[in-house]
Design a protein around this motif. Structure first.
Motif, PDB file in Angstrom:
ATOM      1  N   PHE A 109      13.712  -9.661  -0.274  1.00 50.55           N
ATOM      2  CA  PHE A 109      12.836 -10.649   0.363  1.00 50.55           C
ATOM      3  C   PHE A 109      11.653 -10.019   1.100  1.00 50.55           C
ATOM      4  N   GLN A 110      11.592  -8.697   1.140  1.00 49.05           N
ATOM      5  CA  GLN A 110      10.491  -7.998   1.796  1.00 49.05           C
ATOM      6  C   GLN A 110      10.094  -6.781   0.974  1.00 49.05           C
ATOM      7  N   ALA A 111       8.864  -6.315   1.200  1.00 50.68           N
ATOM      8  CA  ALA A 111       8.359  -5.152   0.474  1.00 50.68           C
ATOM      9  C   ALA A 111       8.485  -3.915   1.350  1.00 50.68           C
ATOM     10  N   GLN A 112       9.103  -2.888   0.826  1.00 52.16           N
ATOM     11  CA  GLN A 112       9.221  -1.654   1.585  1.00 52.16           C
ATOM     12  C   GLN A 112       7.842  -1.066   1.850  1.00 52.16           C
ATOM     13  N   PRO A 113       7.702  -0.343   2.959  1.00 48.82           N
ATOM     14  CA  PRO A 113       6.375   0.161   3.344  1.00 48.82           C
ATOM     15  C   PRO A 113       5.653   0.921   2.242  1.00 48.82           C
ATOM     16  N   ASP A 114       6.364   1.797   1.550  1.00 44.62           N
ATOM     17  CA  ASP A 114       5.706   2.588   0.520  1.00 44.62           C
ATOM     18  C   ASP A 114       5.554   1.853  -0.806  1.00 44.62           C
ATOM     19  N   ALA A 115       6.025   0.599  -0.852  1.00 41.55           N
ATOM     20  CA  ALA A 115       5.867  -0.206  -2.059  1.00 41.55           C
ATOM     21  C   ALA A 115       4.787  -1.275  -1.905  1.00 41.55           C
TER      22      ALA A 115
ATOM     23  N   PRO B 256      -0.537  -9.477  -5.847  1.00 40.37           N
ATOM     24  CA  PRO B 256      -1.055  -9.685  -4.491  1.00 40.37           C
ATOM     25  C   PRO B 256      -0.735 -11.058  -3.906  1.00 40.37           C
ATOM     26  N   ASP B 257      -0.632 -12.080  -4.747  1.00 38.86           N
ATOM     27  CA  ASP B 257      -0.371 -13.425  -4.226  1.00 38.86           C
ATOM     28  C   ASP B 257       1.095 -13.661  -3.916  1.00 38.86           C
ATOM     29  N   LEU B 258       1.962 -12.694  -4.226  1.00 35.87           N
ATOM     30  CA  LEU B 258       3.379 -12.835  -3.900  1.00 35.87           C
ATOM     31  C   LEU B 258       3.721 -12.217  -2.546  1.00 35.87           C
ATOM     32  N   ILE B 259       2.714 -11.686  -1.867  1.00 34.09           N
ATOM     33  CA  ILE B 259       2.869 -11.223  -0.488  1.00 34.09           C
ATOM     34  C   ILE B 259       2.503 -12.377   0.440  1.00 34.09           C
ATOM     35  N   LEU B 260       3.366 -12.689   1.383  1.00 32.20           N
ATOM     36  CA  LEU B 260       3.082 -13.750   2.352  1.00 32.20           C
ATOM     37  C   LEU B 260       1.916 -13.323   3.236  1.00 32.20           C
ATOM     38  N   ARG B 261       0.950 -14.235   3.459  1.00 36.73           N
ATOM     39  CA  ARG B 261      -0.258 -13.879   4.204  1.00 36.73           C
ATOM     40  C   ARG B 261      -0.517 -14.847   5.346  1.00 36.73           C
ATOM     41  N   ASP B 262      -1.203 -14.333   6.372  1.00 34.65           N
ATOM     42  CA  ASP B 262      -1.553 -15.175   7.510  1.00 34.65           C
ATOM     43  C   ASP B 262      -2.884 -15.874   7.237  1.00 34.65           C
ATOM     44  N   LYS B 263      -3.399 -16.583   8.227  1.00 35.48           N
ATOM     45  CA  LYS B 263      -4.631 -17.358   8.037  1.00 35.48           C
ATOM     46  C   LYS B 263      -5.844 -16.482   7.750  1.00 35.48           C
ATOM     47  N   ASN B 264      -5.739 -15.193   8.069  1.00 37.44           N
ATOM     48  CA  ASN B 264      -6.832 -14.250   7.790  1.00 37.44           C
ATOM     49  C   ASN B 264      -6.598 -13.451   6.506  1.00 37.44           C
TER      50      ASN B 264
ATOM     51  N   LEU C 224       6.458  -9.400   4.203  1.00 37.14           N
ATOM     52  CA  LEU C 224       7.340 -10.433   3.677  1.00 37.14           C
ATOM     53  C   LEU C 224       6.856 -10.900   2.314  1.00 37.14           C
ATOM     54  N   LEU C 225       7.784 -11.167   1.409  1.00 39.09           N
ATOM     55  CA  LEU C 225       7.450 -11.745   0.114  1.00 39.09           C
ATOM     56  C   LEU C 225       7.370 -13.258   0.265  1.00 39.09           C
ATOM     57  N   ASP C 226       6.492 -13.884  -0.512  1.00 37.76           N
ATOM     58  CA  ASP C 226       6.192 -15.303  -0.363  1.00 37.76           C
ATOM     59  C   ASP C 226       7.088 -16.150  -1.269  1.00 37.76           C
ATOM     60  N   THR C 227       8.100 -16.758  -0.681  1.00 41.48           N
ATOM     61  CA  THR C 227       9.051 -17.600  -1.420  1.00 41.48           C
ATOM     62  C   THR C 227       8.734 -19.084  -1.277  1.00 41.48           C
ATOM     63  N   SER C 228       7.530 -19.433  -0.853  1.00 36.75           N
ATOM     64  CA  SER C 228       7.235 -20.796  -0.417  1.00 36.75           C
ATOM     65  C   SER C 228       7.049 -21.824  -1.519  1.00 36.75           C
ATOM     66  N   THR C 229       6.850 -21.399  -2.761  1.00 38.74           N
ATOM     67  CA  THR C 229       6.683 -22.365  -3.849  1.00 38.74           C
ATOM     68  C   THR C 229       7.602 -22.004  -5.006  1.00 38.74           C
ATOM     69  N   ALA C 230       7.902 -22.993  -5.840  1.00 38.23           N
ATOM     70  CA  ALA C 230       8.769 -22.761  -6.990  1.00 38.23           C
ATOM     71  C   ALA C 230       8.163 -21.738  -7.944  1.00 38.23           C
TER      72      ALA C 230
ATOM     73  N   ARG D 241      11.119 -14.618  10.456  1.00 35.19           N
ATOM     74  CA  ARG D 241      10.044 -13.725  10.905  1.00 35.19           C
ATOM     75  C   ARG D 241       8.695 -14.097  10.293  1.00 35.19           C
ATOM     76  N   SER D 242       8.615 -15.294   9.720  1.00 36.94           N
ATOM     77  CA  SER D 242       7.419 -15.674   8.967  1.00 36.94           C
ATOM     78  C   SER D 242       6.399 -16.457   9.780  1.00 36.94           C
ATOM     79  N   GLY D 243       6.683 -16.704  11.048  1.00 35.09           N
ATOM     80  CA  GLY D 243       5.761 -17.492  11.860  1.00 35.09           C
ATOM     81  C   GLY D 243       5.627 -18.921  11.367  1.00 35.09           C
TER      82      GLY D 243
END
Length: 286
Positions: free
Chosen positions: A96-102, A111-119, A132-138, A173-175
């Motif tokens: 469910f998360q990406a390791q630092p070196d990955a 890139p769109d599978l990484i969860l992102r903030d408003k910026n 965090l990986l983005d699990t928000s849509t099917a 931890r996703s805010g």
């Protein structure tokens, strides 16, 4: 993808009580847990899945493999490591998360599978510096399952009997950008993939996900610090004692052994889960 062993581990304490059940509305998506577990087409017959034995002596070796101590019957290792012949082997996958070196690999390929903030910056678990990986849509869950599913298949091909997908609780931890229902839906996809490959699936922590365990498809649990937080009984009841417990502090280990030493597979490890012979190595069983 590199070994997750470079990062020390400590469980993230659940923020919701174990008894808190019900249909949880997924924030911003209109998804509920009832939607997550809607009927799906029947799958073709899968290989036989072997469940772990209750109260099996356990070693947690995700920080690097080494010859298990005499009497150890089950071991968890990183997916890049080889299983141990003759033992019950659990494959660790950071699902469910990406390791630092990955992170660079994810940024380049998905890139769109990484969860992102408003910026548009990756949302990071600051304790472990993992995006965090983005699990928000099917659609994103399906695409994530294609990537992580290959890792799961790799565990089966290597000879593991089970898999433990870590960071099931990343929504905490996703805010507010992810919800319990999102991760439950992704976990269900991974459980189906694992079962199709002949692997049992362990629920990693997240006691508030216990009510959904059967619908997701979890077969057993891997619980960090359940003695420390008085949660071992919840896992033991849910999984008929098919629970592997890792404690890091002396107090939590003592409480886990006193209450469940004759029922669960309990081990005390050092925070770095370092291989035997390394500085700080700790290994105790009840």
């Amino acid at each position: 993808m590199s070994n997750h062993a470079a990062v020390p581990f400590l469980r993230r304490r659940s923020t919701v009580a174990a008894g808190a059940v019900g249909a949880v509305v997924a924030l911003g998506a209109g998804v509920t847990l009832s939607d997550v577990f809607a009927a799906t087409p029947a799958a073709k017959a899968a290989p036989k899945v072997t469940l772990p034995t209750a109260n099996a002596t356990f070693d947690y070796q995700i920080g690097g493999g080494y010859t298990p101590a005499k009497g150890v019957a089950a071991v968890s290792r990183d997916r890049s490591a080889k299983p141990v012949k003759g033992l019950y082997n659990i494959c660790y996958v950071n699902a469910f998360q990406a390791q630092p070196d990955a992170l660079g690999w994810w940024q380049k390929n998905h890139p769109d599978l990484i969860l992102r903030d408003k910026n548009n910056r990756p949302v990071v678990d600051e304790d472990w510096n993992e995006a965090l990986l983005d699990t928000s849509t099917a659609d994103k869950r399906t695409r994530l399952a294609q990537v992580v599913g290959e890792w799961v298949d790799g565990c089966a091909k290597s000879g593991y009997q089970a898999v433990e997908p870590d960071n099931l609780d990343s929504y905490e931890r996703s805010g507010g950008r992810l919800a319990k229902a999102h991760n439950a839906a992704f976990a269900k996809l991974l459980a189906g993939r694992a079962h199709a490959a002949g692997l049992a699936v362990g629920q990693k922590n997240t006691v508030d996900m216990l009510p959904e365990r059967t619908k997701i498809g979890f077969d057993f649990a891997v619980a960090e610090e359940c003695g420390e937080y008085n949660e071992c009984g919840d896992y033991a009841k849910a999984y008929a004692n098919r629970v592997f417990v890792i404690e890091y502090q002396d107090g939590g280990f003592s409480r886990a052994c006193a209450g469940f030493g004759a029922k669960l597979g309990i081990v005390q490890r050092d925070l770095d889960v370092a291989p035997r012979g390394s500085g700080g190595y700790v290994f105790h069983t009840c």
